[in-house]
Design a protein around this motif. Structure first.
Motif, PDB file in Angstrom:
ATOM      1  N   THR A   1       5.184   8.354  -3.309  1.00 47.48           N
ATOM      2  CA  THR A   1       5.113   6.891  -3.239  1.00 47.48           C
ATOM      3  C   THR A   1       3.682   6.405  -3.431  1.00 47.48           C
ATOM      4  N   LEU A   2       2.740   7.042  -2.739  1.00 55.02           N
ATOM      5  CA  LEU A   2       1.338   6.665  -2.878  1.00 55.02           C
ATOM      6  C   LEU A   2       0.846   6.897  -4.298  1.00 55.02           C
ATOM      7  N   LEU A   3       1.271   8.006  -4.900  1.00 58.87           N
ATOM      8  CA  LEU A   3       0.855   8.335  -6.261  1.00 58.87           C
ATOM      9  C   LEU A   3       1.357   7.285  -7.245  1.00 58.87           C
ATOM     10  N   ASN A   4       2.593   6.850  -7.070  1.00 57.29           N
ATOM     11  CA  ASN A   4       3.151   5.829  -7.954  1.00 57.29           C
ATOM     12  C   ASN A   4       2.418   4.496  -7.801  1.00 57.29           C
ATOM     13  N   ASP A   5       2.086   4.124  -6.549  1.00 51.75           N
ATOM     14  CA  ASP A   5       1.361   2.877  -6.321  1.00 51.75           C
ATOM     15  C   ASP A   5      -0.020   2.920  -6.948  1.00 51.75           C
ATOM     16  N   MET A   6      -0.700   4.063  -6.800  1.00 53.71           N
ATOM     17  CA  MET A   6      -2.039   4.215  -7.397  1.00 53.71           C
ATOM     18  C   MET A   6      -1.957   4.121  -8.914  1.00 53.71           C
ATOM     19  N   SER A   7      -0.903   4.693  -9.495  1.00 56.53           N
ATOM     20  CA  SER A   7      -0.733   4.656 -10.943  1.00 56.53           C
ATOM     21  C   SER A   7      -0.512   3.227 -11.424  1.00 56.53           C
ATOM     22  N   ARG A   8       0.316   2.456 -10.683  1.00 57.81           N
ATOM     23  CA  ARG A   8       0.570   1.071 -11.067  1.00 57.81           C
ATOM     24  C   ARG A   8      -0.700   0.239 -10.967  1.00 57.81           C
ATOM     25  N   GLU A   9      -1.485   0.449  -9.904  1.00 56.95           N
ATOM     26  CA  GLU A   9      -2.729  -0.299  -9.745  1.00 56.95           C
ATOM     27  C   GLU A   9      -3.708   0.040 -10.855  1.00 56.95           C
ATOM     28  N   SER A  10      -3.746   1.325 -11.249  1.00 56.53           N
ATOM     29  CA  SER A  10      -4.647   1.738 -12.317  1.00 56.53           C
ATOM     30  C   SER A  10      -4.259   1.089 -13.639  1.00 56.53           C
ATOM     31  N   ARG A  11      -2.947   1.046 -13.925  1.00 55.32           N
ATOM     32  CA  ARG A  11      -2.487   0.412 -15.158  1.00 55.32           C
ATOM     33  C   ARG A  11      -2.772  -1.078 -15.139  1.00 55.32           C
TER      34      ARG A  11
ATOM     35  N   ASN B   1       0.819  -1.212   0.000  1.00 52.03           N
ATOM     36  CA  ASN B   1       0.000   0.000   0.000  1.00 52.03           C
ATOM     37  C   ASN B   1       0.851   1.260   0.000  1.00 52.03           C
ATOM     38  N   GLY B   2       2.156   1.133  -0.108  1.00 52.77           N
ATOM     39  CA  GLY B   2       3.029   2.285  -0.182  1.00 52.77           C
ATOM     40  C   GLY B   2       3.532   2.764   1.163  1.00 52.77           C
ATOM     41  N   LEU B   3       2.917   2.323   2.253  1.00 56.34           N
ATOM     42  CA  LEU B   3       3.324   2.755   3.584  1.00 56.34           C
ATOM     43  C   LEU B   3       4.143   1.692   4.304  1.00 56.34           C
ATOM     44  N   TYR B   4       3.833   0.425   4.051  1.00 55.88           N
ATOM     45  CA  TYR B   4       4.549  -0.685   4.684  1.00 55.88           C
ATOM     46  C   TYR B   4       4.878  -1.727   3.628  1.00 55.88           C
ATOM     47  N   PRO B   5       5.888  -2.558   3.893  1.00 50.55           N
ATOM     48  CA  PRO B   5       6.183  -3.641   2.942  1.00 50.55           C
ATOM     49  C   PRO B   5       4.968  -4.538   2.768  1.00 50.55           C
ATOM     50  N   SER B   6       4.922  -5.219   1.644  1.00 45.59           N
ATOM     51  CA  SER B   6       3.801  -6.103   1.361  1.00 45.59           C
ATOM     52  C   SER B   6       3.654  -7.164   2.442  1.00 45.59           C
ATOM     53  N   PHE B   7       2.421  -7.491   2.776  1.00 40.00           N
ATOM     54  CA  PHE B   7       2.147  -8.537   3.755  1.00 40.00           C
ATOM     55  C   PHE B   7       2.598  -9.891   3.210  1.00 40.00           C
ATOM     56  N   TYR B   8       2.482 -10.083   1.884  1.00 39.79           N
ATOM     57  CA  TYR B   8       2.842 -11.343   1.244  1.00 39.79           C
ATOM     58  C   TYR B   8       4.068 -11.158   0.357  1.00 39.79           C
ATOM     59  N   VAL B   9       4.780 -12.248   0.117  1.00 36.61           N
ATOM     60  CA  VAL B   9       5.890 -12.264  -0.838  1.00 36.61           C
ATOM     61  C   VAL B   9       5.733 -13.490  -1.727  1.00 36.61           C
ATOM     62  N   GLU B  10       6.427 -13.452  -2.851  1.00 34.84           N
ATOM     63  CA  GLU B  10       6.406 -14.604  -3.753  1.00 34.84           C
ATOM     64  C   GLU B  10       7.287 -15.714  -3.187  1.00 34.84           C
ATOM     65  N   GLU B  11       7.072 -16.924  -3.684  1.00 36.74           N
ATOM     66  CA  GLU B  11       7.786 -18.084  -3.129  1.00 36.74           C
ATOM     67  C   GLU B  11       9.290 -18.037  -3.388  1.00 36.74           C
ATOM     68  N   ASP B  12       9.713 -17.268  -4.403  1.00 36.53           N
ATOM     69  CA  ASP B  12      11.135 -17.174  -4.696  1.00 36.53           C
ATOM     70  C   ASP B  12      11.756 -15.894  -4.128  1.00 36.53           C
ATOM     71  N   HIS B  13      11.080 -15.267  -3.167  1.00 38.34           N
ATOM     72  CA  HIS B  13      11.561 -14.006  -2.610  1.00 38.34           C
ATOM     73  C   HIS B  13      12.879 -14.197  -1.855  1.00 38.34           C
ATOM     74  N   VAL B  14      13.893 -13.417  -2.244  1.00 40.77           N
ATOM     75  CA  VAL B  14      15.176 -13.368  -1.554  1.00 40.77           C
ATOM     76  C   VAL B  14      15.631 -11.916  -1.558  1.00 40.77           C
ATOM     77  N   GLU B  15      15.986 -11.383  -0.412  1.00 42.83           N
ATOM     78  CA  GLU B  15      16.389  -9.982  -0.337  1.00 42.83           C
ATOM     79  C   GLU B  15      17.454  -9.810   0.744  1.00 42.83           C
ATOM     80  N   GLU B  16      18.559  -9.184   0.413  1.00 45.23           N
ATOM     81  CA  GLU B  16      19.579  -8.876   1.405  1.00 45.23           C
ATOM     82  C   GLU B  16      19.147  -7.634   2.167  1.00 45.23           C
ATOM     83  N   VAL B  17      19.041  -7.752   3.466  1.00 44.96           N
ATOM     84  CA  VAL B  17      18.535  -6.655   4.290  1.00 44.96           C
ATOM     85  C   VAL B  17      19.713  -5.821   4.788  1.00 44.96           C
ATOM     86  N   GLY B  18      20.036  -4.757   4.065  1.00 46.86           N
ATOM     87  CA  GLY B  18      21.120  -3.880   4.469  1.00 46.86           C
ATOM     88  C   GLY B  18      22.478  -4.400   4.055  1.00 46.86           C
TER      89      GLY B  18
END
Length: 252
Positions: free
Chosen positions: A130-140, A83-100
């Motif tokens: 950030t919110l504007l970009n998320d709204m634009s992506r959802e609209s597209r 939603n642009g304010l917090y990270p997604s509640f869900y991730v994909e099964e192949d999610h890998v991310e180095e934190v810092g």
């Protein structure tokens, strides 16, 4: 003369013991409101890697309700959307991310791994963009689905699915972090009333203050807490709590 010295030593010893007993009795009778609070940075250090900004928040979230879920793709074809304010509640099964990029032992998880949008200083323009970009992506995304001939009712709830809503729970001042993100089932029955919507959960570990209980400051030196002799601090313990991640249509 020696007898007099012996008597004096006995009186001094009795006096010391009486003083210590009175001190212990006084400390034992002190209530939780007399405990010195542990500062938030200390609690953050204790929490350490148990903190996860996808499901936890120290500060009150600006929005207490997130996107609706239909048991499948979240109702908009973007189950992993943020939603642009917090990270997604869900991730994909192949999610890998180095934190810092800092050494693991130098990371303050509650501060360094939290959502950068909400880190101080909080620039209103950045949040708005950030919110504007998320709204634009959802609209597209919506236009793309409609362009492929998606019907109006394509994302309506099917009989074997249970609607849900991602919400933030306020656990109160006795918990750190205070806010947990979870899924609540929007209805109790499914499959034409023959089955029941059941929440499925995983667990997280957070800190809970034990009301009315204190510990001597000396026991907290290993976490950087200093205090006066006999000073008492709040007692915090680990607590494991359930976080719902979906609602299943299941037999009773």
């Amino acid at each position: 003369m020696q007898g007099l010295l012996v008597v004096l030593l006995i009186l001094i010893t009795v006096g010391v013991e009486t003083s210590e007993e009175r001190t212990l009795d006084y400390l034992a009778k002190r209530t939780g409101k007399d405990c010195v609070q542990l500062p938030e940075p200390i609690l953050s250090d204790i929490l350490g890697p148990a903190f996860n900004s996808r499901y936890m928040s120290i500060d009150k979230p600006p929005v207490m309700e997130d996107e609706a879920l239909d048991g499948g793709d979240g109702g908009n074809g973007k189950r992993g959307a943020s939603n642009g304010l917090y990270p997604s509640f869900y991730v994909e099964e192949d999610h890998v991310e180095e934190v810092g990029h800092d050494p693991a032992w130098a990371v303050n998880h509650a501060r360094d791994t939290a959502n950068p949008v909400l880190k101080p200083p909080r620039f209103k323009r950045d949040v708005f963009n950030t919110l504007l970009n998320d709204m634009s992506r959802e609209s597209r995304s919506g236009r793309s689905h409609r362009g492929r001939g998606a019907s109006k009712n394509q994302f309506s709830t099917r009989p074997w699915e249970c609607e849900g809503k991602i919400r933030w729970l306020d656990l109160g001042v006795e918990y750190f972090p205070r806010y947990l993100r979870t899924v609540e089932c929007a209805k109790t029955r499914c499959w034409y009333g023959h089955y029941q919507c059941v929440a499925r959960s995983f667990t997280v570990k957070i800190l809970r203050r034990r009301t009315g209980e204190c510990v001597p400051s000396g026991q907290l030196k290993n976490i950087g807490v200093e205090g006066l002799p006999g000073e008492l601090r709040e007692l915090w313990v680990w607590e494991e709590r359930a976080v719902n991640f979906c609602c299943d249509c299941a037999a009773q």
